[in-house]
Scaffold this motif. Structure first.
Motif, PDB file in Angstrom:
ATOM      1  N   ILE A   1     -39.187 -22.281 -56.944  1.00  0.00           N
ATOM      2  CA  ILE A   1     -38.334 -21.103 -56.792  1.00  0.00           C
ATOM      3  C   ILE A   1     -37.552 -21.220 -55.489  1.00  0.00           C
ATOM      4  CG2 ILE A   1     -39.954 -19.612 -58.058  1.00  0.00           C
ATOM      5  CD1 ILE A   1     -40.686 -18.332 -55.303  1.00  0.00           C
ATOM      6  N   CYS A   2     -36.499 -20.419 -55.369  1.00  0.00           N
ATOM      7  CA  CYS A   2     -35.845 -20.201 -54.079  1.00  0.00           C
ATOM      8  C   CYS A   2     -36.431 -18.896 -53.565  1.00  0.00           C
ATOM      9  CB  CYS A   2     -34.329 -20.078 -54.235  1.00  0.00           C
ATOM     10  SG  CYS A   2     -33.493 -19.726 -52.659  1.00  0.00           S
ATOM     11  N   SER A   3     -36.960 -18.899 -52.358  1.00  0.00           N
ATOM     12  CA  SER A   3     -37.620 -17.695 -51.842  1.00  0.00           C
ATOM     13  C   SER A   3     -36.697 -16.790 -51.027  1.00  0.00           C
ATOM     14  CB  SER A   3     -38.847 -18.079 -51.002  1.00  0.00           C
ATOM     15  OG  SER A   3     -38.461 -18.719 -49.808  1.00  0.00           O
ATOM     16  N   PHE A   4     -35.406 -17.111 -50.941  1.00  0.00           N
ATOM     17  CA  PHE A   4     -34.481 -16.194 -50.279  1.00  0.00           C
ATOM     18  C   PHE A   4     -34.428 -14.906 -51.103  1.00  0.00           C
ATOM     19  CE2 PHE A   4     -33.530 -19.734 -47.766  1.00  0.00           C
ATOM     20  CZ  PHE A   4     -32.621 -19.430 -46.774  1.00  0.00           C
TER      21      PHE A   4
ATOM     22  N   GLY B   1     -34.056 -12.074 -53.430  1.00  0.00           N
ATOM     23  CA  GLY B   1     -33.296 -11.822 -54.649  1.00  0.00           C
ATOM     24  C   GLY B   1     -32.884 -13.059 -55.430  1.00  0.00           C
ATOM     25  N   HIS B   2     -33.009 -14.245 -54.849  1.00  0.00           N
ATOM     26  CA  HIS B   2     -32.518 -15.450 -55.526  1.00  0.00           C
ATOM     27  C   HIS B   2     -33.348 -15.820 -56.747  1.00  0.00           C
ATOM     28  CE1 HIS B   2     -29.945 -17.082 -51.965  1.00  0.00           C
ATOM     29  NE2 HIS B   2     -29.795 -15.785 -52.149  1.00  0.00           N
ATOM     30  N   CYS B   3     -34.666 -15.813 -56.624  1.00  0.00           N
ATOM     31  CA  CYS B   3     -35.516 -16.143 -57.765  1.00  0.00           C
ATOM     32  C   CYS B   3     -35.289 -15.138 -58.898  1.00  0.00           C
ATOM     33  CB  CYS B   3     -36.985 -16.151 -57.350  1.00  0.00           C
ATOM     34  SG  CYS B   3     -38.124 -16.499 -58.700  1.00  0.00           S
ATOM     35  N   GLY B   4     -35.232 -13.866 -58.559  1.00  0.00           N
ATOM     36  CA  GLY B   4     -34.991 -12.819 -59.559  1.00  0.00           C
ATOM     37  C   GLY B   4     -33.651 -12.974 -60.260  1.00  0.00           C
ATOM     38  N   ALA B   5     -32.689 -13.619 -59.580  1.00  0.00           N
ATOM     39  CA  ALA B   5     -31.373 -13.868 -60.175  1.00  0.00           C
ATOM     40  C   ALA B   5     -31.349 -15.199 -60.935  1.00  0.00           C
ATOM     41  CB  ALA B   5     -30.298 -13.857 -59.090  1.00  0.00           C
ATOM     42  N   GLY B   6     -32.532 -15.816 -61.100  1.00  0.00           N
ATOM     43  CA  GLY B   6     -32.630 -17.020 -61.910  1.00  0.00           C
ATOM     44  C   GLY B   6     -32.669 -18.331 -61.158  1.00  0.00           C
ATOM     45  N   MET B   7     -32.828 -18.279 -59.851  1.00  0.00           N
ATOM     46  CA  MET B   7     -32.887 -19.529 -59.095  1.00  0.00           C
ATOM     47  C   MET B   7     -34.351 -19.980 -59.025  1.00  0.00           C
ATOM     48  SD  MET B   7     -30.831 -20.388 -55.684  1.00  0.00           S
ATOM     49  CE  MET B   7     -30.403 -22.065 -55.318  1.00  0.00           C
ATOM     50  N   LYS B   8     -34.799 -20.493 -60.183  1.00  0.00           N
ATOM     51  CA  LYS B   8     -36.161 -20.997 -60.321  1.00  0.00           C
ATOM     52  C   LYS B   8     -36.160 -21.994 -61.484  1.00  0.00           C
ATOM     53  CE  LYS B   8     -37.733 -17.183 -63.304  1.00  0.00           C
ATOM     54  NZ  LYS B   8     -38.773 -16.187 -63.444  1.00  0.00           N
ATOM     55  N   MET B   9     -37.107 -22.910 -61.445  1.00  0.00           N
ATOM     56  CA  MET B   9     -37.203 -23.926 -62.499  1.00  0.00           C
ATOM     57  C   MET B   9     -38.655 -24.280 -62.756  1.00  0.00           C
ATOM     58  SD  MET B   9     -34.296 -26.764 -61.883  1.00  0.00           S
ATOM     59  CE  MET B   9     -32.620 -26.461 -62.285  1.00  0.00           C
ATOM     60  N   ALA B  10     -38.935 -24.557 -64.028  1.00  0.00           N
ATOM     61  CA  ALA B  10     -40.248 -25.085 -64.438  1.00  0.00           C
ATOM     62  C   ALA B  10     -39.996 -26.426 -65.118  1.00  0.00           C
ATOM     63  CB  ALA B  10     -40.924 -24.110 -65.380  1.00  0.00           C
ATOM     64  N   PHE B  11     -40.689 -27.450 -64.669  1.00  0.00           N
ATOM     65  CA  PHE B  11     -40.572 -28.795 -65.220  1.00  0.00           C
ATOM     66  C   PHE B  11     -41.928 -29.190 -65.785  1.00  0.00           C
ATOM     67  CE2 PHE B  11     -37.634 -28.460 -61.687  1.00  0.00           C
ATOM     68  CZ  PHE B  11     -36.478 -29.068 -62.161  1.00  0.00           C
ATOM     69  N   THR B  12     -41.974 -29.510 -67.056  1.00  0.00           N
ATOM     70  CA  THR B  12     -43.220 -29.999 -67.653  1.00  0.00           C
ATOM     71  C   THR B  12     -43.113 -31.506 -67.791  1.00  0.00           C
ATOM     72  OG1 THR B  12     -43.546 -27.913 -68.809  1.00  0.00           O
ATOM     73  CG2 THR B  12     -44.795 -29.812 -69.599  1.00  0.00           C
TER      74      THR B  12
END
Length: 123
Positions: free
Chosen positions: A105-108, A110-121
């Protein structure tokens, strides 16, 4: 005669050693490097790719406005840093995927809540 056997044994040992190195190197050589589109709504980028353990992710971003935090599933879905998470902030982070699902995630604010996160399997 014993001398010939000694050379043969050394040659066989060398051949087996080279074969082992080739087999071990094949897995490392097979690792892919991905330039991550680290932006808002980024999660869709990772869904279209197949990842393997050992693949390298390169996160490039402006460190004055973003970061990358490795989190667990709870941190990913709750958009919060987890206690064991590692924070990266160089702006050019190279991270190696482990087996299973890797969450970032980006921890700045509001960034994660705005979709700045990724899951890689990674398999």
């Amino acid at each position: 005669m014993a001398m010939a056997q000694g050379r043969g044994s050394a040659a066989q040992g060398l051949a087996l050693g080279l074969l082992l190195l080739c087999l071990l190197g094949a897995d490392v050589a097979g690792a892919a490097t991905y330039n991550v589109d680290w932006s808002f709504g980024a999660d869709s980028w990772s869904k279209s790719k197949n990842f393997r353990a050992g693949d390298v992710l390169v996160f490039s971003y402006d460190p004055s406005v973003h970061n990358v935090v490795a989190v667990d599933a709870g941190g990913y879905y709750g958009c919060r840093e987890s206690g064991s998470g590692t924070k990266y902030s160089s702006g050019n982070d190279r991270l190696t995927l482990g087996s299973g699902t890797n969450y970032f995630i980006c921890s700045f604010y509001g960034h994660c809540g705005a979709g700045m996160k990724m899951a890689f399997t990674a398999s």
